[in-house]
Motif scaffolding. Structure first.
Motif: not given
Length: 344
Positions: A188-192
């Motif tokens: 899960v990546i919270q900031e592209q």
């Protein structure tokens, strides 16, 4: 790049005695490990440290500029470490943060305009900061990096870097998933666009023998984070591990797993005091700790050492690594004591 500290004679600033330097440098070596916190203060704030143990060297002003998002507790830990170094070194610490790369660059420019004595900056989106870092160098202001940008700091002309090699950390977590028998993970990546977060998931994918999928969420909106992870788990019941890239997102993922009726386990990068409790009770399997307190402390202390003794860690060629280290049930009790104080 010129490694000679700036001439301060025009400001009538005298150097410290050799004994004062020795005492302060020894204090820097004694303080080891530590990290963590709560976050979201974008406005610049001055952090005046405690007087105990303060160096007798001339007063410095150091700007610490990060890409902190509102509510991200990780950065409170970084800041606590920076404040501890500032208190010891007779440093006025000015903290500012913005997750927008352009806004962060503007904050660096503000620090240059204020003629600070040193800048510590994160490089989550390094290309956006390249020009302004160059301006700082041209102004004779030493700049060090921390936390994000381990692969880019030398290219941008920084003096030193303190942090974790995110690719190595991701690879270590991927191997840990293999040991646990996992088959399918979602990262899960919270900031592209954040280079460090991307490197973490890429590292997991490189060593994990199972399937890995990347899931992007809006890290500034926790209800949205929860609903997005929940929907993914409901859609794919084969997911047996959720890998998050920050403590608040791991704790939110716990709620998602429950709501989705999933059997997935959770692993994460980074700690805070709530997360250590979740590891202790088995809600979260393990965490990768990069010691953010140490990052903040070393970054600020390195600027003091450079100014007062011409030192630069790693010789300007190698980063100073603060992680990765795993925290699980076998060692969480010891770590939890430090996390409760907001330093791990």
């Amino acid at each position: 790049m010129d490694r000679t500290p700036r001439d301060r004679s025009s400001r009538s600033r005298s150097r410290s005695t050799t004994s004062a330097l020795a005492v302060a440098a020894a204090a820097a070596l004694v303080l080891a490990g530590c990290s963590s916190g709560s976050g979201g203060k974008k406005a610049e704030e001055s952090a005046e440290g405690a007087a105990a143990g303060k160096a007798s060297t001339p007063r410095m002003t150091v700007a610490l500029i990060t890409h902190q998002s509102p509510g991200d507790t990780f950065w409170d830990i970084v800041r606590k470490g920076a404040e501890a170094a500032a208190a010891k070194g007779n440093i006025k610490l000015v903290y500012s943060a913005d997750p927008g790369a352009g806004n962060q660059a503007n904050l660096v420019q503000n620090a240059i305009d204020q003629k600070v004595d040193g800048i510590a900056v994160t490089l989550a989106k390094p290309d956006a900061l390249k020009e302004v870092v160059s301006k700082a160098n041209a102004a004779g202001i030493p700049v060090v990096g921390l936390n994000s940008g381990v692969s880019e700091w030398r290219r941008l002309g920084l003096l030193e870097f303190f942090g974790q090699d995110e690719t190595v950390a991701g690879e270590a977590l991927g191997k840990r998933l293999n040991e646990s028998g996992a088959r399918r993970a979602v990262c899960v990546i919270q900031e592209q666009g954040n280079i460090g977060l991307t490197q973490r998931c890429d590292g997991v994918r490189k060593t994990f023998s199972g399937d890995t999928e990347t899931l992007y969420v809006n890290g500034t909106d926790m209800p949205s984070v929860k609903s997005t992870i929940t929907a993914k788990l409901e859609e794919d019941d084969a997911i047996d591990y959720v890998v998050t890239l920050g403590a608040p997102y791991a704790l939110t993922a716990v709620q998602s797993v429950s709501e989705a009726g999933s059997k997935a386990k959770i692993a994460t990068f980074d700690l805070n005091k709530q997360l250590t409790g979740a590891i202790g009770d088995g809600t979260i399997a393990f965490a990768v700790d990069q010691q953010p307190y140490l990052q903040g402390y070393l970054a600020v202390d390195s600027l003091w050492l450079y100014e007062n003794n011409g030192n630069y860690s790693g010789g300007g060629e190698q980063p100073v690594l603060t992680g990765p280290a795993f925290v699980d049930k076998s060692n969480v009790d010891r770590v939890a004591g430090f996390a409760a104080k907001g330093t791990r």
